[in-house]
Design an enzyme around this catalytic site. Structure first.
Site, short mmCIF file in Angstrom:
data_model
loop_
_atom_site.label_atom_id
_atom_site.label_comp_id
_atom_site.label_asym_id
_atom_site.label_seq_id
_atom_site.Cartn_x
_atom_site.Cartn_y
_atom_site.Cartn_z
N HIS A 297 0.81 -1.22 0.00
CA HIS A 297 0.00 0.00 0.00
C HIS A 297 0.83 1.26 0.00
O HIS A 297 0.28 2.36 -0.02
CB HIS A 297 -0.91 0.00 1.23
N CYS A 298 2.17 1.15 0.00
CA CYS A 298 3.00 2.35 0.16
C CYS A 298 3.97 2.57 -1.00
O CYS A 298 3.86 3.57 -1.72
CB CYS A 298 3.80 2.26 1.46
N ILE A 299 4.93 1.67 -1.15
CA ILE A 299 6.07 1.96 -2.03
C ILE A 299 5.67 2.14 -3.50
O ILE A 299 6.24 3.00 -4.18
CB ILE A 299 7.15 0.87 -1.89
N ASP A 302 3.31 5.96 -3.02
CA ASP A 302 3.65 7.19 -2.31
C ASP A 302 4.61 8.12 -3.06
O ASP A 302 4.43 9.35 -3.03
CB ASP A 302 4.23 6.87 -0.93
#
Length: 467
Positions: A297-299, A302
């Site tokens: 859900h991030c890398i 973002d």
């Protein structure tokens, strides 16, 4: 006369500002007193991989907790003492329900009940790779008519610097209440690492910042009850930038090793052996590992949030965007390796070949498929005529996803080495523990390994291709 009038207006403005500071201070004092006595009610909006663990952390500190979600199936399962993720097991949820201090609800009319509300909703990208704040906006629109005086609202969702002040705050103030005078507003980026047994929600230090001194004091006190270490920073935008810094650091370094993997492969050099040797240096080096693409859900997401925001200031983020491009095309390199392996080792084309994909989760030992490169590779293989099945002990059935709707409902095959002999090639996308990789190599004619999961396999290594 004009000078006297100007002085009076300035004095009136100073008095107003002083009163607002006093009001905010009293709001913070009352909330902190309720936190100290554990009388405060803690609410979380969004009961996913971020929201449910943080709600559990506050529950385990003795607080009454109220979880909000729009998915009625999640609500029903939680209130029955069940769970839908391995990182928060059913036994933990059952204990929360039995305590009488936890309830999950889809009734957003109850948003006024908590003293502190944590917003933990997704922040994906659009198809144009621009920030999609629709979940934050809808949450704020639902909260706005129910917002009450004295509440602390904390955004945890990852986003670009300015989101809390420029997007969330104006929407909440449409209620007629003002941040700092009537309610408190703060930002604290989530730092969950699903499947990492070394760190829990409570043991990971928390970055916090508030909209004003009173909100900063309140949010520090809030998380101080549930986590071991709180790290205050000077502004909302700084706190938002911290989370992006952390994930951009990882994205850039993963892109580096993904590119080096291609270079070293062309030279006949094993990238994993290089990394293992390099990490023996006790300073100036930190190991990062290549893979089939970025997941989670991030890398994968973002860095593009910051790149988008930077354009507003006329700043180019070439390094960040280049890393994103390298990581985005990583699945294509894996596909090329599969095609080459079939062609050169078995004189087969991809079309009509039977491919077994090992792992649907985006990383090892979890049941999370968000942005998983394995799903992308499955679709890429099938688009080129391959007959694809997958095995994943953590993902018995692929859930609905934002990008890969055609795979929803597909079930994992059972672990059966005798049956695996019928596949032409196995593609390891996720290196789950507890898998008999030696047995897999013995059963399938060719194994393309994107994670170095077969590093301990000694027999028949000529069947293995590191990609």
């Amino acid at each position: 006369m004009m000078l006297k009038r100007s002085r009076k207006l300035q004095e009136a403005g100073d008095e107003t500002a002083m009163k607002e500071d006093q009001d905010a201070g009293s709001l913070a004092d009352r909330l902190i007193a309720r936190l100290d006595s554990t009388e405060a009610v803690i609410g979380v909006i969004g009961l996913g991989y971020v929201g449910l663990p943080v709600l559990r952390a506050f529950h385990d500190c003795g607080f009454r907790t109220l979880g909000f979600d729009i998915d009625p199936h999640k609500i029903e399962r939680l209130n029955r003492g069940g769970s839908y993720m391995t990182t928060t097991p059913p036994a933990a949820v059952a204990a929360m329900v039995a305590s009488g201090r936890f309830e999950a609800t889809a009734d957003f009319d109850r948003l006024g009940e908590p003293d502190a509300l944590l917003i933990c909703v997704p922040t994906p990208l659009t198809r144009q790779r621009e920030p999609d704040l629709s979940h934050i906006i809808r949450t704020a629109q639902s909260l706005q008519p129910r917002l009450r005086r004295g509440q602390l609202i904390v955004l945890e969702s990852t986003s670009y610097p300015g989101t809390t002040a420029e997007v969330l705050k104006p929407l909440l103030e449409q209620s007629g209440l003002r941040s700092g005078a009537d309610f408190l507003l703060a930002y604290s980026p989530e730092r969950e690492d699903p499947g990492n047994a070394a760190f829990t929600t409570s043991s990971i230090p928390r970055i916090v910042a508030g909209d004003g001194a009173a909100a900063s004091r309140a949010v520090a006190a809030l998380y101080g009850k549930a986590v071991e270490s709180v790290v205050p920073v000077s502004s909302l935008a700084t706190a938002e930038a911290v989370k992006l810094m952390e994930n951009i650091f990882r994205s850039v370094n993963i892109a580096l090793v993904n590119e080096l993997k291609q270079v070293y492969r062309a030279m006949g050099i094993d990238i994993w052996e290089v990394i293992d040797a390099a990490k023996t240096k006790p300073f100036g080096y930190m190991p990062f590992y290549p893979g089939p693409g970025l997941g989670g859900h991030c890398i994968p997401i973002d860095p593009f949030y910051l790149a988008w925001k930077a354009r507003e200031f006329g700043v180019a983020t070439r390094f960040i965007e280049l890393a994103g491009e390298i990581n985005t095309v990583a699945p294509g390199h894996v596909l090329d390796a599969v095609i080459e392996t079939l062609n050169t080792r078995q004189q087969k084309s991809l079309s009509g070949s039977r491919i077994l994909v090992l792992g649907a989760a985006y990383k090892k030992n979890i049941d999370d498929t968000r942005e998983s490169p394995a799903l992308q590779l499955m679709e890429m293989l099938e688009a080129r005529g391959a007959d694809v099945a997958y095995y994943d002990p953590f993902i018995p059935e692929i859930p609905p996803t934002r990008k890969h709707g055609s795979l929803a409902g597909r079930r994992s095959v059972a672990w059966d080495l005798a049956h695996f002999c019928s596949y032409d090639l196995a593609l390891i996308c996720t290196d789950h523990d507890g898998v008999d990789y030696a047995g897999l190599v013995a059963a399938v004619p060719s194994v393309v390994d994107t994670r170095n999961a077969t590093r301990t396999v000694t027999a028949q290594r000529d069947r293995i291709v590191l990609a």
